[in-house]
Scaffold this motif. Structure first.
Motif, PDB file in Angstrom:
ATOM      1  N   GLN A 181     -20.270  38.413 -48.394  1.00 46.95           N
ATOM      2  CA  GLN A 181     -19.147  38.238 -49.310  1.00 46.95           C
ATOM      3  C   GLN A 181     -17.837  38.259 -48.530  1.00 46.95           C
ATOM      4  N   THR A 191     -21.442  52.172 -43.572  1.00 51.27           N
ATOM      5  CA  THR A 191     -20.529  51.692 -44.609  1.00 51.27           C
ATOM      6  C   THR A 191     -19.477  50.757 -44.013  1.00 51.27           C
ATOM      7  N   HIS A 192     -19.051  51.072 -42.804  1.00 53.33           N
ATOM      8  CA  HIS A 192     -18.055  50.249 -42.113  1.00 53.33           C
ATOM      9  C   HIS A 192     -18.492  50.071 -40.658  1.00 53.33           C
ATOM     10  N   PHE A 228     -27.827  45.839 -56.396  1.00 46.50           N
ATOM     11  CA  PHE A 228     -27.113  45.808 -55.130  1.00 46.50           C
ATOM     12  C   PHE A 228     -26.804  47.195 -54.586  1.00 46.50           C
ATOM     13  N   GLY A 229     -26.728  47.245 -53.266  1.00 44.65           N
ATOM     14  CA  GLY A 229     -26.252  48.435 -52.582  1.00 44.65           C
ATOM     15  C   GLY A 229     -24.733  48.401 -52.474  1.00 44.65           C
ATOM     16  N   PRO A 230     -24.146  49.426 -51.872  1.00 45.89           N
ATOM     17  CA  PRO A 230     -22.691  49.534 -51.776  1.00 45.89           C
ATOM     18  C   PRO A 230     -22.074  48.609 -50.728  1.00 45.89           C
ATOM     19  N   GLY A 231     -22.902  48.025 -49.881  1.00 47.37           N
ATOM     20  CA  GLY A 231     -22.398  47.083 -48.886  1.00 47.37           C
ATOM     21  C   GLY A 231     -21.987  47.724 -47.578  1.00 47.37           C
ATOM     22  N   THR A 232     -21.933  46.876 -46.554  1.00 47.33           N
ATOM     23  CA  THR A 232     -21.403  47.252 -45.237  1.00 47.33           C
ATOM     24  C   THR A 232     -20.235  46.331 -44.938  1.00 47.33           C
ATOM     25  N   ARG A 233     -19.081  46.928 -44.686  1.00 49.74           N
ATOM     26  CA  ARG A 233     -17.889  46.128 -44.347  1.00 49.74           C
ATOM     27  C   ARG A 233     -17.865  45.941 -42.840  1.00 49.74           C
ATOM     28  N   TYR A 265     -26.716  39.153 -48.760  1.00 55.15           N
ATOM     29  CA  TYR A 265     -25.614  38.278 -49.123  1.00 55.15           C
ATOM     30  C   TYR A 265     -24.397  38.601 -48.252  1.00 55.15           C
ATOM     31  N   LEU A 316     -18.008  41.500 -46.211  1.00 62.45           N
ATOM     32  CA  LEU A 316     -18.826  42.567 -46.796  1.00 62.45           C
ATOM     33  C   LEU A 316     -20.257  42.037 -46.876  1.00 62.45           C
ATOM     34  N   VAL A 343     -30.211  51.389 -54.334  1.00 61.32           N
ATOM     35  CA  VAL A 343     -30.196  50.695 -53.051  1.00 61.32           C
ATOM     36  C   VAL A 343     -29.175  51.383 -52.139  1.00 61.32           C
ATOM     37  N   LEU A 370     -23.874  42.516 -48.371  1.00 65.83           N
ATOM     38  CA  LEU A 370     -24.536  43.181 -49.486  1.00 65.83           C
ATOM     39  C   LEU A 370     -26.037  42.986 -49.407  1.00 65.83           C
TER      40      LEU A 370
END
Lengths: 116, 114
Positions: B37, B9-10, B105-110, B35, B88, B4, B90
């Motif tokens: 977080q 990323t940010h 899950f992917g690495p997420g976006t902060r 999601y 974050l 994923v 996800l």
């Protein structure tokens, strides 16, 4: 209520030792899936292990195993031969089935520190 | 086998702005879940998409909306950003069939809202 309780905010273990992380959950369903996910500081949520609720046999993945007690709604994770790379936040979760899909309900997490 | 992926990323935004986050599912997966977080907490379910429609939604306001494309990739849009939206985000992908819904899950976006 759809809740997951991880009663240990933080745990420490010596390298090569064994540690157990606790999890209890609340569901009225009889068929569901339980998971442990690991989230290192890099933040990627990684699946550690999965348990199907209708299976009595506890799941095992290499050094990771679970103790699943369905009647008690308990799902603990045991990590054997702990390694430095095991240090992370660990989340317990279960699948909630809804009318048209499903979701994961997570606990608040347990920080695991591994000492060398 | 590509996992994923999420972009960016940010992200830094100011209150009142709008943001779009993107997610590409794991190869072979047809379902995408999002999601939120918050720092020090477990992820909270926002919504789930398959067949290009929102199928289930968590307790999030209408400011949170999404989309799924024919190639199964997905976007999360948040309008009128509030400071409390800092988190974050996800994305997780899975298959829609019962017994195969393990979410990856992917690495997420902060996202930081100032």
């Amino acid at each position: 209520a759809q809740t997951v309780t991880q009663s240990q905010p933080e745990m420490s273990v010596q390298e090569a030792e064994t540690v157990t992380l606790s999890c209890t959950y609340d569901t009225s369903e009889s068929d569901y899936y339980l998971f442990w996910y690991k989230q290192p500081p890099s933040r990627q949520m990684i699946l550690v292990i999965r348990q199907e609720a209708y299976k009595q046999q506890n799941a095992t993945e290499n050094r990771f195993s679970v103790n699943f007690q369905k009647a008690a709604k308990s799902f603990s994770l045991k990590i054997s031969d702990s390694q430095l790379g095991d240090a992370a936040m660990y989340f317990c979760a279960y699948t909630v089935y809804m009318e048209y899909g499903n979701k994961l309900v997570f606990g608040a997490g347990t920080i695991l520190r591994v000492k060398s | 086998d590509a996992g994923v992926t999420q972009s960016p990323t940010h992200l830094i935004k100011t209150r009142g702005q709008q943001v779009t986050l993107r997610c590409s599912p794991k190869s072979g997966h047809d379902t995408v879940s999002w999601y939120q977080q918050a720092l020090g907490q477990g992820p909270q379910f926002i919504f789930q998409y398959y067949e290009e429609e929102e199928r289930q939604r968590g307790n999030f306001p209408d400011r949170f909306s999404g989309h799924q494309f024919p190639n199964y990739s997905s976007e999360l849009n948040v309008n009128a950003l509030l400071l409390g939206d800092s988190a974050l985000y996800l994305c997780a992908s899975s298959l829609r069939f019962r017994g195969q819904e393990t979410q990856y899950f992917g690495p997420g976006t902060r996202l930081l809202v100032l």
